[in-house]
Design a protein around this motif. Sequence first.
Motif, PDB file in Angstrom:
ATOM      1  N   ARG A   7       0.858  -1.183   0.000  1.00  0.00           N
ATOM      2  CA  ARG A   7       0.000   0.000   0.000  1.00  0.00           C
ATOM      3  C   ARG A   7       0.895   1.235   0.000  1.00  0.00           C
ATOM      4  O   ARG A   7       1.680   1.426   0.914  1.00  0.00           O
ATOM      5  N   ARG A  12      -3.374   7.638  -1.507  1.00  0.00           N
ATOM      6  CA  ARG A  12      -4.332   6.818  -0.767  1.00  0.00           C
ATOM      7  C   ARG A  12      -5.659   7.551  -0.661  1.00  0.00           C
ATOM      8  O   ARG A  12      -5.690   8.762  -0.606  1.00  0.00           O
ATOM      9  N   GLY A  16      -5.501   2.537   0.870  1.00  0.00           N
ATOM     10  CA  GLY A  16      -4.462   2.405  -0.127  1.00  0.00           C
ATOM     11  C   GLY A  16      -4.478   1.083  -0.868  1.00  0.00           C
ATOM     12  O   GLY A  16      -3.556   0.796  -1.624  1.00  0.00           O
ATOM     13  N   THR A  29      -5.032   4.193 -11.099  1.00  0.00           N
ATOM     14  CA  THR A  29      -5.666   4.101  -9.787  1.00  0.00           C
ATOM     15  C   THR A  29      -7.161   4.382  -9.887  1.00  0.00           C
ATOM     16  O   THR A  29      -7.966   3.721  -9.245  1.00  0.00           O
ATOM     17  N   SER A  59       2.392  -1.724   4.329  1.00  0.00           N
ATOM     18  CA  SER A  59       2.524  -0.343   3.888  1.00  0.00           C
ATOM     19  C   SER A  59       3.954  -0.105   3.449  1.00  0.00           C
ATOM     20  O   SER A  59       4.875  -0.777   3.914  1.00  0.00           O
TER      21      SER A  59
END
Length: 60
Positions: A7, A12, A16, A29, A59
């Motif tokens: 992520r 985000r 995310g 995205t 992350s």
Amino acid sequence: MTRPLTRPRDNRMLGGVCAGLARRFGLSTGVVRLLFVLSCLLPGPQVIAYLILWALMPSE
């Protein structure tokens, strides 16, 4: 070279997950987010899958 499934810290919206999937598979995205929202209109465990990916994807 394939990117790891993580992520990102930037781009985000919630957790995310859609940004990470888009980055991993080389997609936009916005397209991944739109596909997720449209898939939520169908019956199924999409929100549960999102939460599981949020918990499992590391992350950056």
